[in-house]
Design an enzyme around this catalytic site. Structure first.
Site, PDB file in Angstrom:
ATOM      1  N   SER A  12       0.857  -1.197   0.000  1.00  9.63           N
ATOM      2  CA  SER A  12       0.000   0.000   0.000  1.00  9.63           C
ATOM      3  C   SER A  12       0.889   1.242   0.000  1.00  9.63           C
ATOM      4  O   SER A  12       2.083   1.163   0.307  1.00  9.63           O
ATOM      5  CB  SER A  12      -0.851  -0.007   1.275  1.00  9.63           C
ATOM      6  OG  SER A  12      -1.498   1.237   1.459  1.00  9.63           O
TER       7      SER A  12
ATOM      8  N   TYR B 236      -3.708  -0.812  10.010  1.00 11.10           N
ATOM      9  CA  TYR B 236      -3.504  -0.966   8.566  1.00 11.10           C
ATOM     10  C   TYR B 236      -2.098  -0.491   8.193  1.00 11.10           C
ATOM     11  O   TYR B 236      -1.356  -1.170   7.481  1.00 11.10           O
ATOM     12  CB  TYR B 236      -4.571  -0.170   7.813  1.00 11.10           C
ATOM     13  CG  TYR B 236      -4.570  -0.400   6.311  1.00 11.10           C
ATOM     14  CD1 TYR B 236      -5.210  -1.499   5.760  1.00 11.10           C
ATOM     15  CD2 TYR B 236      -3.929   0.491   5.446  1.00 11.10           C
ATOM     16  CE1 TYR B 236      -5.218  -1.713   4.380  1.00 11.10           C
ATOM     17  CE2 TYR B 236      -3.931   0.292   4.074  1.00 11.10           C
ATOM     18  CZ  TYR B 236      -4.585  -0.816   3.543  1.00 11.10           C
ATOM     19  OH  TYR B 236      -4.582  -1.017   2.183  1.00 11.10           O
TER      20      TYR B 236
HETATM   21  N1  LIG Z   1      -8.368  -0.030  -2.791  1.00  6.47           N
HETATM   22  C1  LIG Z   1      -7.262   0.601  -2.550  1.00  6.47           C
HETATM   23  O1  LIG Z   1      -7.169   1.810  -2.780  1.00  6.47           O
HETATM   24  C2  LIG Z   1      -6.068  -0.114  -1.985  1.00  6.47           C
HETATM   25  C3  LIG Z   1      -4.879   0.602  -1.856  1.00  6.47           C
HETATM   26  C4  LIG Z   1      -3.749  -0.030  -1.371  1.00  6.47           C
HETATM   27  C5  LIG Z   1      -3.801  -1.353  -1.020  1.00  6.47           C
HETATM   28  N2  LIG Z   1      -4.976  -2.045  -1.138  1.00  6.47           N
HETATM   29  C6  LIG Z   1      -4.951  -3.462  -0.767  1.00  6.47           C
HETATM   30  O2  LIG Z   1      -5.448  -4.242  -1.826  1.00  6.47           O
HETATM   31  C7  LIG Z   1      -5.942  -5.468  -1.292  1.00  6.47           C
HETATM   32  C8  LIG Z   1      -7.331  -5.707  -1.853  1.00  6.47           C
HETATM   33  O3  LIG Z   1      -8.199  -4.696  -1.380  1.00  6.47           O
HETATM   34  P1  LIG Z   1      -9.384  -4.062  -2.221  1.00  6.47           P
HETATM   35  O4  LIG Z   1      -9.117  -2.630  -2.356  1.00  6.47           O
HETATM   36  O5  LIG Z   1      -9.651  -4.860  -3.419  1.00  6.47           O
HETATM   37  O6  LIG Z   1     -10.554  -4.161  -1.152  1.00  6.47           O
HETATM   38  P2  LIG Z   1     -11.849  -5.082  -1.078  1.00  6.47           P
HETATM   39  O7  LIG Z   1     -12.675  -4.853  -2.281  1.00  6.47           O
HETATM   40  O8  LIG Z   1     -12.378  -4.806   0.282  1.00  6.47           O
HETATM   41  O9  LIG Z   1     -11.268  -6.559  -1.158  1.00  6.47           O
HETATM   42  C9  LIG Z   1     -10.630  -7.187  -0.087  1.00  6.47           C
HETATM   43  C10 LIG Z   1     -10.604  -8.661  -0.378  1.00  6.47           C
HETATM   44  O10 LIG Z   1     -10.015  -9.349   0.732  1.00  6.47           O
HETATM   45  C11 LIG Z   1     -10.899 -10.359   1.140  1.00  6.47           C
HETATM   46  N3  LIG Z   1     -10.802 -10.691   2.538  1.00  6.47           N
HETATM   47  C12 LIG Z   1     -10.835  -9.841   3.585  1.00  6.47           C
HETATM   48  N4  LIG Z   1     -10.797 -10.548   4.736  1.00  6.47           N
HETATM   49  C13 LIG Z   1     -10.748 -11.853   4.391  1.00  6.47           C
HETATM   50  C14 LIG Z   1     -10.716 -13.049   5.130  1.00  6.47           C
HETATM   51  N5  LIG Z   1     -10.744 -13.070   6.459  1.00  6.47           N
HETATM   52  N6  LIG Z   1     -10.672 -14.227   4.452  1.00  6.47           N
HETATM   53  C15 LIG Z   1     -10.680 -14.238   3.108  1.00  6.47           C
HETATM   54  N7  LIG Z   1     -10.717 -13.131   2.348  1.00  6.47           N
HETATM   55  C16 LIG Z   1     -10.752 -11.947   2.998  1.00  6.47           C
HETATM   56  C17 LIG Z   1     -12.268  -9.794   0.838  1.00  6.47           C
HETATM   57  O11 LIG Z   1     -13.255 -10.788   0.869  1.00  6.47           O
HETATM   58  P3  LIG Z   1     -14.802 -10.390   1.227  1.00  6.47           P
HETATM   59  O12 LIG Z   1     -15.354  -9.737   0.004  1.00  6.47           O
HETATM   60  O13 LIG Z   1     -15.399 -11.707   1.539  1.00  6.47           O
HETATM   61  O14 LIG Z   1     -14.737  -9.461   2.399  1.00  6.47           O
HETATM   62  C18 LIG Z   1     -12.006  -9.219  -0.539  1.00  6.47           C
HETATM   63  O15 LIG Z   1     -11.992 -10.247  -1.498  1.00  6.47           O
HETATM   64  C19 LIG Z   1      -5.916  -5.318   0.213  1.00  6.47           C
HETATM   65  O16 LIG Z   1      -4.756  -5.952   0.728  1.00  6.47           O
HETATM   66  C20 LIG Z   1      -5.816  -3.827   0.405  1.00  6.47           C
HETATM   67  O17 LIG Z   1      -5.215  -3.474   1.623  1.00  6.47           O
HETATM   68  C21 LIG Z   1      -6.109  -1.456  -1.614  1.00  6.47           C
END
Ligand SMILES: NC(=O)c1ccc[n+]([C@@H]2O[C@H](COP(=O)([O-])OP(=O)(O)OC[C@H]3O[C@@H](n4cnc5c(N)ncnc54)[C@H](OP(=O)(O)O)[C@@H]3O)[C@@H](O)[C@H]2O)c1
Length: 253
Positions: free
Chosen positions: A145, A158
């Site tokens: 991130s 986080y």
């Molecule tokens: N969006 C951004 O701007 C951003 C920026 C930097 C880094 N990131 C990172 O990118 C990654 C993906 O995030 P995203 O933005 O795509 O957010 P998201 O749409 O909230 O997706 C998160 C994913 O992780 C899964 N997850 C969470 N807890 C879990 C658990 N206990 N067991 C299995 N799966 C689990 C969620 O499943 P469910 O749908 O079942 O909850 C979902 O598939 C994360 O590591 C996040 O920190 C995102």
């Protein structure tokens, strides 16, 4: 002439955690487009992702697992790799909890650390152990991130977890580079997913963020998917312990 096959994932089988939505889904689709088979690991139904991956002509295997249970997740990965080798593991699943530091709870600390850092390490350990035992190379791509580099605000666990992801990426790269296992990371900027819904719904934060992003737009999951393909493919053979920001220029500002 460029060798586009260096970016192909044909014949490779890649596991992506949290593949049901957001960045994980974007990575799954990009892997499929590059010719790879996808194993989608997560706690929610993977129907949308299965449809999108299969529309690219690639195989998709959904695997139910709650990543907050480290021990069960590791057992799942060991079973998966016993059934058939994996060429890559993308540690994408992650959660965020927002509260002022003065109010931040122990549960919000532990829950985030468990998914974002502890399971990421032990899943990587299981993947590495299997590769080393089978004398195969492999690829690990960790989703870091901007908060692997910056402090952020109101997201203490986080920020701590994502700084940890960067450190663990470098440590594993040091230990495993000579064993043919490439461990690298991607640092996404502000991407349109569930994770950033609260920010995007806050007009003041949203405006301030957009004004600071040189590209002038939020990222989309596909932006991260293409970078992940690069780190999973032969094109990045000599990359170990690197982190690629895919952030519309945010960190350069
Ligand atoms: N969006 C951004 O701007 C951003 C920026 C930097 C880094 N990131 C990172 O990118 C990654 C993906 O995030 P995203 O933005 O795509 O957010 P998201 O749409 O909230 O997706 C998160 C994913 O992780 C899964 N997850 C969470 N807890 C879990 C658990 N206990 N067991 C299995 N799966 C689990 C969620 O499943 P469910 O749908 O079942 O909850 C979902 O598939 C994360 O590591 C996040 O920190 C995102």
């Amino acid at each position: 002439m460029s060798d586009l096959s260096a970016f192909s994932l044909a014949g490779r089988r890649i596991a992506v955690t949290g593949a049901n939505t957001g960045i994980g889904q974007g990575i799954a689709v990009a892997v499929a487009r590059a010719g790879g088979a996808v194993v989608g690991i997560g706690r929610s139904a993977m129907d949308d992702t299965a449809r999108l991956v299969e529309a690219e002509g690639a195989d998709f295997l959904p695997v139910r697992a709650d990543i907050s249970d480290t021990r069960a997740s590791v057992a799942m990965l060991n079973d998966l790799m016993a059934e058939g080798p994996l060429d890559g593991l993308v540690n994408n699943a992650g959660i965020i909890r927002r509260a002022d530091s003065v109010d931040f709870t122990e549960a919000d600390w532990d829950d985030v650390m468990e998914v974002n850092l502890k399971s990421l390490f032990f899943l990587s350990q299981a993947f590495g152990r299997n590769c080393i035992a089978a004398k195969r190379g492999g690829r690990i791509v960790n989703i870091a991130s901007l908060l692997s580099f910056q402090g952020g605000i109101r997201v203490p666990s986080y920020t701590a977890s994502k700084h940890g992801v960067l450190g663990i990426t470098r440590l594993l790269a040091n230990e495993w580079a000579a064993k043919g296992i490439n461990v690298n990371a991607i640092a996404p900027g502000y991407i349109e997913t569930n994770n950033t819904e609260a920010l995007r719904n806050d007009p003041d934060r949203s405006k301030a963020l957009l004004e600071r992003i040189p590209a002038g737009r939020w990222g989309v999951a596909g932006d991260i998917g293409d970078a992940a393909v690069f780190l999973l493919a032969r094109a990045s053979n000599y990359m170990h312990g690197a982190v690629i920001p895919v952030d519309g220029g945010w960190l350069s500002r």
